[in-house]
Each structure stands twice: as C-alpha cells, then as structure tokens.
Design a protein around this motif. Structure first.
Motif: not given
Length: 450
Positions: A192-207
């Motif tokens: 669950i933690s990794i999944l959320r970290s991926i989602s966070l990285a996905n919504t950063k200004a610079k991918f």
C-alpha cells in the motif's frame, strides 16, 4: 456561493427558513474572509444560536408536513454547520459539540473512499478508530443530563447518526482487512505504501521515471519472495490472504507500468479538473509545513467545498468530460488519489487544531517553540552555566508580562484557551528552573572539586 443543483423547497415556510439560513451563511462567509481582526466568540455564538433557532422551526414544519425530501434548504444548512464547526475550532472551543461537525464530514468522505478503492492498511484505520471513539464519548457526555440543556437536540441527533454510520463503515473495512492473515500484514502495508508513493511521484510537477522505476524495483523484490506464485510466511506455509495479497501485488505492478507509460500526461479534456486538484493538494501540503503559524481553520471550508463539488460530480465512481465521455483508468485513479490525499490533509489539520483562540495562537506557538528548545537543551545534557539560560528566561518573562491579572488579554477581550496557554507557560518555567538548578549544582561541584 454555488449550491449543487437541488430543488428549492415547495413549502412557503421552508422557503422562509431557507432565506434566513442564506443570510446566516453569508454572514459567516464574510466573517471568514475578514483578515483585519481576530475572530471572537461573540462574533460566532449568536450566529450559531440563530442557526439552531431556524433548525427548531424547520423541525416543527417537517413534523407537521411529514416532508422527508432533501431540498436546497438542507444543503445551505449543511454549509452553515460546516462553517460554524470550523469557526468553533478557530475560536478555540474545540471541546464543544458544534466543533465536531466538520470532522465527521471529513471522516465520512475518507471512509467512503477507502471502501470504494479497497486499498488501505491497518494503520489507515487506527487513527479513524481512535477519533470516532473520542467523538462517540463526547456525544454520550453531551447527551448526559447535566449537559443536555446546553446542546441542541437536533445537532446531537445529527452527530450521533453520523458517527454511528461512520463506525458501521469502519467495522466493514476492518472485516475486509481481516481477510489478510497476520504474517502477511507487514507485506500488505508495504505494498500500500509503495502504491501511494508511485501515485505521489505521478502527480509531481516534474515527472521522474527513475523515481517510479526505483519503486517498481521494490515491488519486484517483494514479488520475488513468493513461492510458486504465492505469498508465504517464514515457515514456507501459505497463510490466509495470500490470494488477496497476490491480487494487490498485480494491481501495484500494473499501476507502476501505467504510470511509467503515461509519465504524468493528462488528457486535455480533464486537464482543468486535474490542475485544480493538484493546486488544492499543493496548497494543503504547504500548509502542513507551516500549519501552526499560517492556518486559520475556517480556510479549510473553501478547500472542502471545491473537493466535495469535484467528488460529487462523479457518476458511478468515474469522471466525465463536457461531452459525457468517461475518463480512462489512469486519469480516474490519478484524480481520485489527489482527492483522497487532500481529504487526508484536511482530516489531519482538524485533528491537530489546538483548543486555543486564534487571538492567542501567536503566544501559544511561541511557547510551544520555546518548550521544544528547552527540552532539546535538557536532553542534550543541559547548560554549563546559568548565563546560557538568559535568552530563554527573557523570552519567557516577556510572554508572562503580557498577562493582566493572570489572563492574556487581546484588544480588551479574554480569548478562549487561557488554561492551555497558562499550562504551557508553567511547563516552560519549570523546565528553565530545573535547568538552572542543574547548572548551579554543576558549577558548585566543580568549585568544590578544585
């Protein structure tokens, strides 16, 4: 203030109540926007009393007519209670019943989203469980004979129903989590933690592809620990929940692949909504760093309204563009992540709200900082001489001197939260006294030693 497309009341008396509530709501909105002065109890309490009077009227009308259909009146009333609740937090009356309304709204949203996504860990439920237990106890206390007179029966019933519904949803979520056997829970939480970290990285200004690839590698490392495609415990046995964990693992892997393929690119027709959501998330994230100094609880109302509006615009869980076309899976998941993350921030802000009026917050925050510094000094071995304590003592005395007859007075008012601030002040005085005694004893023993 745009209210969702809900019909107007049919009954003329309900319409009159609606008109009165619109006036109250507009007064609250004006008060919320005024930054020239601190919000005081005497600005808020009359508006609360007025709202409760209108609610009594409404109750009488609906008992007589038997009307149970929701109309615009209910929506405006909800806005009034939401605003009043945040105002109660702003003026430091956190322990009173009206302050709990906004918290129950946010908890309901979070629980509904956890149910819908079915992606959560035991940790997510722990905090909500504690909060709901505390709310339940507050309501029981408010229902007791000695407190009944000072609380509106309507608000008591409303909050009690909300908390009961939230507890039922929470119980279902806990049951669903029970599918995962004890030995697999740490792996489940990690996924669950990794999944959320991926989602966070996905919504950063610079991918950053590298960041997502690193997270994807963590997923693959977890996958490699399986035996014959199944998750096992340390003795090689297949515990309960291995199949569910395998499905979650595949979801995480597919999501990482989808994110690497799309690299944060959003379809044009959903870009305005996406940018609004990123903007809200970023604002709330910024506030989380400076919350004690920058947040006025009533500011959360605007974020909540925007989020609620976007969340409620979904049909069957999905977003649709102007031409009625549904969002693809990547777009849907990305936007839902942003909504959930923002609600989680709002929840944490409401929980962290101190029972101190905003008029006293500058003093309270300075004392909090001073206490942290003094604890740091004590934990790192204290001071070598009393002289080193002078800056702390001077600051402490300057704050103590703000009191008039033992009370902190702001613009002629005695704001809420006097007890909390005085208690903190006393703690700081105790800490400096202990440090001074320890320094004097050390100096004396050094002198004796020589």
């Amino acid at each position: 203030m745009d209210t969702p497309a809900v019909p107007l009341p049919q009954d003329a008396r309900e319409q009159a109540v609606l008109d009165s509530l619109v006036v109250i709501r507009d007064k609250l909105l004006l008060l919320k926007q005024d930054r020239t002065t601190y919000i005081r109890s005497q600005d808020v309490i009359p508006l609360y009393d007025e709202t409760i009077s209108r609610v009594k009227e409404l109750d009488e009308i609906r008992t007589e007519t038997g009307n149970k259909e929701e109309n615009r009146l209910d929506k405006v009333l909800e806005s009034c209670f939401q605003l009043l609740s945040l105002f109660y937090l702003t003026i430091g009356r956190n322990n009173e019943l009206p302050a709990n309304y906004a918290l129950t709204s946010t908890i309901k949203r979070l629980l509904d989203h956890l149910t819908e996504a079915d992606l959560y860990s035991a940790k997510d439920l722990e905090s909500i469980q504690t909060t709901l237990t505390n709310l339940s106890n507050s309501i029981k206390q408010a229902e007791s004979r000695e407190h009944k007179a000072e609380n509106s029966p309507y608000l008591l019933k409303l909050l009690s129903n909300r908390v009961t519904k939230c507890l039922a949803t929470l119980e279902n979520l806990q049951k669903r989590l029970g599918r995962i056997g004890e030995p697999l829970l740490p792996t489940h939480e990690k996924l669950i933690s990794i999944l959320r970290s991926i989602s966070l990285a996905n919504t950063k200004a610079k991918f950053s592809s590298a960041e997502v690839q690193k997270l994807q590698k963590q997923l693959l490392d977890i996958g490699e620990k399986r035996k014959d495609g199944q998750f096992v415990d340390e003795n090689g046995n297949v515990p309960q929940g291995s199949v569910e964990l395998g499905e979650l693992y595949q979801r995480c892997l597919k999501w990482s692949e989808m994110v690497l393929e799309r690299k944060g690119s959003m379809p044009e027709q959903f870009r305005p909504t996406y940018e609004t959501l990123v903007g809200i998330r970023n604002e709330l994230e910024k506030l989380s760093l400076t919350q004690a100094w920058a947040l006025r609880e009533t500011d959360l109302y605007d974020f909540q309204r925007q989020l609620d509006k976007i969340d409620e615009s979904r049909q069957n869980g999905n977003f649709y563009d102007d031409r009625g076309r549904p969002a693809d899976l990547y777009t849907q998941r990305t936007m839902l992540y942003l909504i959930r993350r923002s609600y989680a921030y709002i929840y944490s802000f409401i929980l962290a709200s101190e029972p101190v009026s905003e008029a006293l917050l500058p003093v309270y925050n300075q004392l909090q900082t001073l206490k942290r510094c003094l604890l740091e000094v004590r934990n790192s071995g204290g001071v070598s001489s009393v002289r080193e304590l002078y800056p702390y003592s001077m600051k402490l005395n300057s704050l103590d001197n703000l009191r008039v007859d033992g009370k902190f007075v702001v613009n002629g008012d005695i704001p809420e939260g006097q007890g909390s601030v005085s208690e903190l002040l006393a703690e700081c005085f105790d800490l400096t006294y202990d440090l001074r005694v320890a320094a004097e004893e050390a100096t004396a023993s050094n002198s004796d030693g020589q």
